[in-house]
Write a protein that holds these residues in place. Structure first.
Motif, mmCIF file in Angstrom:
data_model
loop_
_atom_site.group_PDB
_atom_site.id
_atom_site.type_symbol
_atom_site.label_atom_id
_atom_site.label_comp_id
_atom_site.label_asym_id
_atom_site.label_seq_id
_atom_site.Cartn_x
_atom_site.Cartn_y
_atom_site.Cartn_z
ATOM 1 N N ARG A 8 46.205 79.970 3.483
ATOM 2 C CA ARG A 8 47.289 80.249 4.431
ATOM 3 C C ARG A 8 47.485 81.757 4.483
ATOM 4 N NH1 ARG A 8 52.898 76.896 4.216
ATOM 5 N NH2 ARG A 8 51.410 75.264 4.859
ATOM 6 N N VAL A 9 47.607 82.310 5.724
ATOM 7 C CA VAL A 9 47.755 83.756 5.931
ATOM 8 C C VAL A 9 48.946 83.993 6.845
ATOM 9 C CG1 VAL A 9 46.645 85.859 6.770
ATOM 10 C CG2 VAL A 9 45.264 84.076 5.680
ATOM 11 N N TYR A 10 49.832 84.906 6.454
ATOM 12 C CA TYR A 10 50.985 85.247 7.296
ATOM 13 C C TYR A 10 50.496 85.940 8.560
ATOM 14 C CZ TYR A 10 54.042 84.222 3.326
ATOM 15 O OH TYR A 10 54.691 83.599 2.308
ATOM 16 N N SER A 11 51.128 85.578 9.688
ATOM 17 C CA SER A 11 50.692 86.143 10.972
ATOM 18 C C SER A 11 51.660 87.173 11.529
ATOM 19 C CB SER A 11 50.491 85.013 11.998
ATOM 20 O OG SER A 11 51.697 84.262 12.144
ATOM 21 N N GLY A 12 52.862 87.224 11.016
ATOM 22 C CA GLY A 12 53.828 88.190 11.519
ATOM 23 C C GLY A 12 53.602 89.585 10.958
ATOM 24 N N GLU A 13 54.092 90.587 11.692
ATOM 25 C CA GLU A 13 53.901 91.969 11.236
ATOM 26 C C GLU A 13 54.863 92.310 10.098
ATOM 27 O OE1 GLU A 13 54.167 94.735 14.381
ATOM 28 O OE2 GLU A 13 52.457 93.925 15.508
ATOM 29 N N THR A 14 56.089 91.781 10.150
ATOM 30 C CA THR A 14 57.106 92.070 9.124
ATOM 31 C C THR A 14 57.611 90.753 8.542
ATOM 32 O OG1 THR A 14 57.798 94.067 10.300
ATOM 33 C CG2 THR A 14 59.314 93.174 8.636
ATOM 34 N N ASP A 20 29.993 76.790 3.141
ATOM 35 C CA ASP A 20 29.269 77.985 2.700
ATOM 36 C C ASP A 20 30.204 79.115 2.282
ATOM 37 O OD1 ASP A 20 30.244 78.486 5.201
ATOM 38 O OD2 ASP A 20 28.414 79.411 5.988
ATOM 39 N N GLY A 21 31.475 78.812 2.125
ATOM 40 C CA GLY A 21 32.429 79.777 1.598
ATOM 41 C C GLY A 21 33.141 80.588 2.661
ATOM 42 N N TYR A 22 34.171 81.341 2.166
ATOM 43 C CA TYR A 22 34.958 82.183 3.069
ATOM 44 C C TYR A 22 35.146 83.539 2.397
ATOM 45 C CZ TYR A 22 38.725 83.753 6.143
ATOM 46 O OH TYR A 22 39.474 84.470 7.036
ATOM 47 N N VAL A 23 34.971 84.622 3.185
ATOM 48 C CA VAL A 23 35.049 85.979 2.640
ATOM 49 C C VAL A 23 36.491 86.482 2.712
ATOM 50 C CG1 VAL A 23 34.257 88.359 2.851
ATOM 51 C CG2 VAL A 23 32.660 86.461 3.262
ATOM 52 N N LEU A 24 37.027 86.844 1.555
ATOM 53 C CA LEU A 24 38.363 87.447 1.480
ATOM 54 C C LEU A 24 38.250 88.942 1.711
ATOM 55 C CD1 LEU A 24 39.775 85.645 -1.723
ATOM 56 C CD2 LEU A 24 39.853 84.885 0.674
ATOM 57 N N GLU A 25 39.098 89.470 2.606
ATOM 58 C CA GLU A 25 39.068 90.891 2.922
ATOM 59 C C GLU A 25 39.983 91.648 1.958
ATOM 60 O OE1 GLU A 25 37.101 92.281 5.033
ATOM 61 O OE2 GLU A 25 36.289 90.405 5.863
ATOM 62 N N PRO A 26 39.563 92.826 1.509
ATOM 63 C CA PRO A 26 40.405 93.625 0.600
ATOM 64 C C PRO A 26 41.764 93.976 1.240
ATOM 65 C CG PRO A 26 38.183 94.504 0.705
ATOM 66 C CD PRO A 26 38.278 93.485 1.804
ATOM 67 N N GLY A 27 42.790 94.032 0.400
ATOM 68 C CA GLY A 27 44.117 94.461 0.846
ATOM 69 C C GLY A 27 44.868 93.437 1.661
ATOM 70 N N LYS A 28 44.410 92.197 1.677
ATOM 71 C CA LYS A 28 45.058 91.155 2.458
ATOM 72 C C LYS A 28 45.454 90.010 1.533
ATOM 73 C CE LYS A 28 44.483 88.716 6.858
ATOM 74 N NZ LYS A 28 43.554 88.502 8.001
ATOM 75 N N LEU A 29 46.644 89.441 1.771
ATOM 76 C CA LEU A 29 47.147 88.361 0.925
ATOM 77 C C LEU A 29 46.754 87.009 1.508
ATOM 78 C CD1 LEU A 29 48.935 87.376 -1.463
ATOM 79 C CD2 LEU A 29 50.868 87.382 0.157
ATOM 80 N N TYR A 30 46.180 86.154 0.652
ATOM 81 C CA TYR A 30 45.841 84.786 1.030
ATOM 82 C C TYR A 30 46.580 83.840 0.069
ATOM 83 C CZ TYR A 30 41.904 87.107 3.354
ATOM 84 O OH TYR A 30 41.125 87.933 4.124
ATOM 85 N N LEU A 31 47.270 82.870 0.634
ATOM 86 C CA LEU A 31 47.885 81.839 -0.198
ATOM 87 C C LEU A 31 46.917 80.678 -0.294
ATOM 88 C CD1 LEU A 31 51.550 81.874 1.169
ATOM 89 C CD2 LEU A 31 50.600 83.138 -0.768
ATOM 90 N N ALA A 32 46.585 80.301 -1.524
ATOM 91 C CA ALA A 32 45.639 79.214 -1.768
ATOM 92 C C ALA A 32 46.311 78.156 -2.616
ATOM 93 C CB ALA A 32 44.401 79.773 -2.451
ATOM 94 N N HIS A 33 45.563 77.134 -3.054
ATOM 95 C CA HIS A 33 46.153 76.084 -3.872
ATOM 96 C C HIS A 33 45.121 75.520 -4.822
ATOM 97 C CE1 HIS A 33 44.281 72.578 -1.787
ATOM 98 N NE2 HIS A 33 44.186 73.465 -0.796
#
Length: 827
Positions: free
Chosen positions: A41-47, A64-77
Motif C-alpha cells: 500500500r502506497v499513500y497517494s496524497g502529497e501531504t 517475478d517480484g516488485y522493485v522498491l524505490e529508494p526514499g519511498k514508504l511502502y506499507l506491507a504485511h
C-alpha cells in the motif's frame, strides 16, 4: 525475559502464542521468521494528516517480484497471523534483509499483548531492491511480562493485509484525554480541585465510580471578555460598598453566571471522552459534580456551596449539567462563602467531575475524629437510596457509630467503618467520607479532610480568665457557659434590650459580666489582676455571683470575689477545666424605687429599706405622683411627693423617660431602681399582669458547638428551602429556579433588615441556609443531620447550632452548646 526457540514451539503448541500458519523450520534460537505478504500500500496524497484518513493505492506483488524505490514508504504485511495473550511481541528485520539497505519498520517494533493479526510492515529502502511474496523478511520475538496484563483491544485488532495509519481515529481521543483527565491520570490540584485529585489518588486502592474531570481552565476559557469585565465590575462594587447593596449585586452576578456556556469547540472532544470512558450504552446515567479549587482544603470544605446534578442521561444533559455547576459558582451560597473569606476575585476557580452514577441501596456520610473526646470513633449517617437529600439537610438520617457497628459484625456498615479508617490512615488526617453501596459493593464518592469537630475541648492548658460584659456585648462562639447557661439566658434574654434602652435614655445601669475561667487562671497573678481591674470598673463595691441554678445570688465584696470563686468552684491551681460564672454589681444604694405609668402620669414608690424589701412587701413605700407628664412638674397640683423624696426630684425626668420607653416597647411595666451615690440606676422590670416563663431545650442534639444570643426568627418556608437545597442535585425547570432564588433573597433581606443578628429557627438544616452564615447569630432546628453540608459549614464558621424537637421558645434566645433557653412573658 525472551523466549527461546524451543519455548516458542512449546507455547505455540499450548495455544499461548498464535502463529498461523506455523512452520517448524522458521523457528530461530530466540525468534520466529515471518514472511512478506502479497499486497503493498502506497499513500497517494502529497501531504499526510493525522486528523483525517489519507488516500492510498494498493499494489499486488507479481510472481517475478516488485522493485522498491529508494526514499519511498511502502506499507506491507506478514503472511502469518501472529500474536499472544501472554507475551509481549517485538519484531525486527532479518539481518540479511537489513544488509540490503532495507528497513521493515521505521519506529514501531513493539506490539501489544493481546493483538492477533497480520502485522503491517513499513518498508523503506536506501537502494532499489526487488522483493518477492513469501520472502523471509523479518523475525518475531516474545517477552515475558511482569505485572497485570491488559489485553489489546485497539483499532488494528485482527488486521489482514497492510493497514495505513488510523491515527485520525484516536486524534480527538488523544486531545480529549488531555482536556478531560481521568481518574488514572497524573492531575494537578490547581487544575482539577482537591475533590477530584483525592478521588484520583484513592481510586488506586478503593472502589471509585469511573470518572473524568472538566478542568477549571475550561471554565475560565468559556467566559467572554464582556462577561469577565461585568463580573469583575460587580465584585468590585461588592468590595467598595462592603456588601451594602448585596442583593442587587448578587442578582447581577447570578444573571451573568446563568449565561455561561460550554464552547462549541469543546463539544466534540467531550463527546469523544464520554464514549471512551463510559462506552455508549443507552442506560448510562451520570453524576455531574462541582470540584472547586478552594473546596476540601484542610481548614475549609466549602461543603455544598456548589452544585451537583444527578441522573444525567444524554450528551445534551451532561453539557447542561456542566453549565449548571459553573452557574453555581456565581450563585448565592458560593458567593456568600467567598465574601465571608474576604475573596472578591471574579475569576472562576471551579472544575467539574463527570462520574458514573451509582444506584445505591444505602448511601451516606462517615466521619473519623468528629468527636474530639473519642477520635477513634467513626460516626455514620445514612439513608436508603441516594444521599443527596441527607447532605442537603432535607431529611433526617439514621445515625450510628463504629461502637454500635462493632456489636453487629455482619452489619453492612462494617465496610463503611473500615473504608473511613483506611482513608484516614492513607491521608494522614481525619476524614469526611461520602459513600454509596449498591449490589456490587461499597463505593467511595468523595473524601475530604475533617475541618471541624462536633464537640470542643472543655479544658485549656494555659491560665484562663476572660470577662465579657453581659448585656452589651455578644459572647464569642468559643465561650463555654456550662452550668450558668440557663441563668445567663434568663438574665440576658430579658434584660439586654432593656439595658440598652436605659443607656439611650440617660439612666445608669449596674455592670455585669460573664466570666470564663479555669483553676490555673484563678491562681495566676497576671490573670487575677486583669480580672480584678475589670470588676473595679463597676458602680458598686459589692457583687452578686451566680454559678448555676443551685448556687446563685451570693453577695460578696469585690475584693474577695476571686478568692471566694476559687473556693466555691473547687478550682485548684492545676485545674484546666473551663467553667463560667456570672458576676453582677450589687447596688444597695440609699433608696430603692419602683416606677410605673398611671394614665398620663407617673407613680414612683421608694423606701430607704432597699429595693428587695420594697419588692417583697417587707417595707412600706412612700410615693411620688405626677398627674400629667406633659405639664411642667412644678406646676401647682401636678406633683405630689412624700417626705424623703427630695433626692429623687432631680431625676424624675430620667425615671419618666425610661418608664415611658419601656411601656411603649412592652406594654404596662413596672421598673425597678436603686438610688446610689445620688444617681438612679435601672435594675430590672416586670410586665404588669404577666409572669416570666423560662423555656429551655429538652433532648437537644449538638450540631455546632458554641454560644450565641439573639431574637428567634422562625422560618416557615420549608418547601422553598427544601427545593433550594436539593435543587442542585436535580434538573429543575428554569422558572422554578428563579422563583426559588427570589424566595431565598427575600429571606436574606428579612434577616439583613433586623437591627441585630437573629437566631434562626428552621425545621431542618437546609443547605440553602448557608447564605445566612455571617448574618445570623446561630441556628435552632427541629431535627436533622449533624453531618450534612450546612452543619459542616456551621462548625467551620463557628456558628452555634442545635436540633431541638418541638422547641416552643420565642423572643430573646440563648444557645450554649446543646442547650437553648428563651425567656417569654405569659399573659
Amino acid at each position: 525475559m525472551i523466549l527461546t526457540g524451543s519455548e516458542i514451539e512449546k507455547e505455540w503448541a499450548q495455544g499461548r502464542i498464535t502463529i498461523d500458519p506455523f512452520i517448524p523450520e522458521q523457528v530461530n534460537p530466540n525468534s520466529y521468521n515471518f514472511r512478506l505478504g502479497r499486497t503493498l500500500r502506497v499513500y497517494s496524497g502529497e501531504t499526510l494528516s493525522p486528523r483525517t484518513p489519507n488516500e492510498f493505492v494498493e499494489i499486488e506483488i507479481p510472481d517475478d517480484g516488485y522493485v522498491l524505490e529508494p526514499g519511498k514508504l511502502y506499507l506491507a504485511h506478514t503472511i502469518e497471523v501472529l500474536g499472544s495473550d501472554h507475551y509481549a511481541p517485538t519484531f525486527a528485520a532479518r539481518s540479511s534483509v537489513a544488509r540490503l539497505g532495507m528497513f521493515i519498520n521505521l519506529s514501531a517494533s513493539l506490539g501489544d499483548i493481546g493483538y492477533k493479526g497480520q502485522w503491517t510492515l513499513q518498508l523503506y529502502t536506501l537502494n532499489r531492491v526487488r522483493v518477492y511474496t513469501g520472502l523471509n523478511i523479518g523475525q518475531m520475538m516474545w517477552w515475558k511480562p511482569q505485572g497485570d496484563v491488559d489485553l489489546y483491544r485497539g483499532k488494528y485488532q485482527g488486521a489482514t493485509g497492510p493497514r495505513s495509519s488510523d491515527i485520525y481515529v484516536d486524534y480527538d481521543k488523544q486531545f480529549a484525554r488531555q482536556r478531560f483527565p481521568g481518574l488514572g491520570a497524573s492531575v494537578s490540584v490547581a487544575d482539577v480541585g482537591p475533590k477530584f485529585a483525592a478521588l484520583a489518588a484513592s481510586s488506586r486502592e478503593f472502589s471509585v465510580p469511573q470518572a473524568f474531570c472538566v478542568r477549571a481552565g475550561e471554565f475560565v476559557d468559556a467566559l467572554s471578555a464582556e462577561q469577565t469585565a461585568a463580573l469583575t465590575d460587580a465584585f468590585a462594587d461588592l468590595r467598595a460598598t462592603v456588601g451594602a447593596f448585596y442583593t442587587e449585586s448578587l442578582e447581577r452576578i447570578q444573571s451573568i453566571g446563568a449565561q455561561i456556556r460550554l464552547p462549541e469547540s469543546a463539544h466534540s472532544l467531550l463527546r469523544v471522552r464520554l464514549k471512551e470512558v463510559f462506552g455508549d450504552r443507552s442506560d448510562l446515567r451520570f453524576a455531574v459534580r462541582s470540584s472547586g479549587l478552594d473546596e476540601d482544603a484542610d481548614a475549609s470544605s466549602l461543603a455544598g456551596v456548589h452544585h451537583s446534578v444527578l441522573n444525567v442521561s444524554t450528551f445534551a444533559g451532561v453539557v447542561a449539567a456542566i453549565e449548571q455547576c459553573w452557574a453555581s459558582y456565581y450563585d448565592a451560597p458560593a458567593v456568600a462563602a467567598r465574601l465571608r473569606a474576604g475573596n472578591y476575585d471574579a475569576t472562576p476557580r471551579l472544575a467539574v467531575i463527570v462520574q458514573s452514577m451509582v444506584r445505591p441501596v444505602i448511601a451516606g456520610v462517615a466521619f473519623t475524629g468528629l468527636e474530639a473526646a473519642d477520635p477513634e470513633r467513626v460516626v455514620i449517617e445514612h439513608v436508603e437510596g441516594l444521599a443527596d437529600q441527607l447532605v442537603a439537610g432535607v431529611v433526617a438520617p439514621v445515625r450510628t457509630t463504629s461502637d454500635e457497628v462493632a456489636t453487629t459484625p455482619d452489619s453492612p456498615l462494617a465496610a463503611v467503618v473500615a473504608l473511613a479508617r483506611a482513608l484516614r490512615d492513607r491521608c494522614g488526617h481525619h476524614v469526611d467520607v461520602e459513600w454509596a453501596a449498591d449490589d456490587s459493593g461499597l463505593h467511595l464518592i468523595q473524601v475530604r479532610p475533617l475541618t471541624a469537630t462536633i464537640d470542643r475541648a472543655r479544658a485549656a492548658a494555659e491560665p484562663v480568665g476572660e470577662a465579657v460584659p453581659m448585656y452589651v456585648e455578644e459572647l464569642p462562639p468559643t465561650f463555654h457557659l456550662g452550668d450558668v447557661a440557663r441563668v445567663y439566658g434568663s438574665y440576658v434574654a430579658k434584660r439586654s434590650s432593656a439595658y440598652r434602652l436605659a443607656a439611650a435614655n440617660g439612666a445608669g445601669t449596674g455592670s455585669a459580666w460573664v466570666v470564663q475561667f479555669n483553676g490555673r487562671g484563678l491562681h495566676d497573678e497576671a490573670t487575677v489582676a486583669r480580672l480584678r481591674n475589670v470588676l473595679e470598673t463597676g458602680a458598686a463595691p459589692e457583687c452578686v455571683l451566680d454559678l448555676g441554678d443551685q448556687l446563685r445570688q451570693i453577695v460578696l465584696p469585690k475584693k474577695d470575689v476571686l478568692v471566694r470563686l476559687a473556693e466555691l468552684a473547687g478550682a485548684r491551681p492545676g485545674d484546666t477545666e473551663l467553667r463560667a460564672v456570672i458576676i453582677r454589681d450589687y447596688l444597695r444604694g440609699e433608696l430603692g424605687m419602683i416606677s410605673r405609668n398611671s394614665g398620663p402620669g407617673l407613680v414612683v414608690e421608694f423606701t430607704a429599706d432597699g429595693l428587695m424589701a420594697l419588692n417583697r412587701g417587707t417595707a412600706g413605700g412612700e410615693t411620688i405622683v405626677i398627674t400629667d407628664l406633659e405639664r411642667p412638674f412644678d406646676e401647682p397640683g401636678n406633683l405630689t411627693a412624700a417626705p424623703g423624696a427630695e433626692p429623687l426630684l432631680a431625676h424624675l425626668r430620667t425615671l419618666a423617660r425610661l418608664t415611658g420607653a419601656m411601656s411603649a416597647q412592652h406594654g404596662p411595666v413596672t421598673l425597678e431602681w436603686v438610688l446610689s451615690a445620688g444617681r438612679p440606676y435601672f435594675v430590672d422590670y416586670s410586665v404588669r399582669g404577666a409572669d416570666e416563663l423560662v423555656v429551655s431545650s429538652e433532648g437537644a442534639v449538638l450540631i455546632s458547638p458554641g454560644t450565641a444570643r439573639g431574637t428567634l426568627l422562625r422560618l416557615e418556608e420549608d418547601e422553598l428551602l427544601s427545593r433550594m437545597s436539593i435543587g442542585p442535585a436535580i434538573s429543575i425547570e428554569a422558572s422554578t429556579s428563579e422563583a426559588a432564588r427570589d424566595g431565598l433573597a427575600m429571606i436574606l433581606d428579612k434577616v439583613l433588615s433586623l437591627p441585630e443578628r437573629p437566631i434562626i429557627h428552621a425545621a431542618l438544616p437546609y443547605a440553602a441556609l448557608s447564605v445566612l452564615i455571617g448574618h445570623v447569630a446561630g441556628f435552632v432546628f427541629e431535627r436533622g443531620s449533624t453531618l450534612g453540608h450546612l452543619p459542616i459549614l456551621l462548625r467551620e464558621s463557628g456558628v452555634p447550632a442545635v436540633a431541638v424537637p418541638g422547641f416552643a421558645g420565642n423572643g430573646e434566645v440563648i444557645i450554649s452548646d446543646a442547650s437553648v433557653i428563651s425567656v417569654q412573658r405569659q399573659p
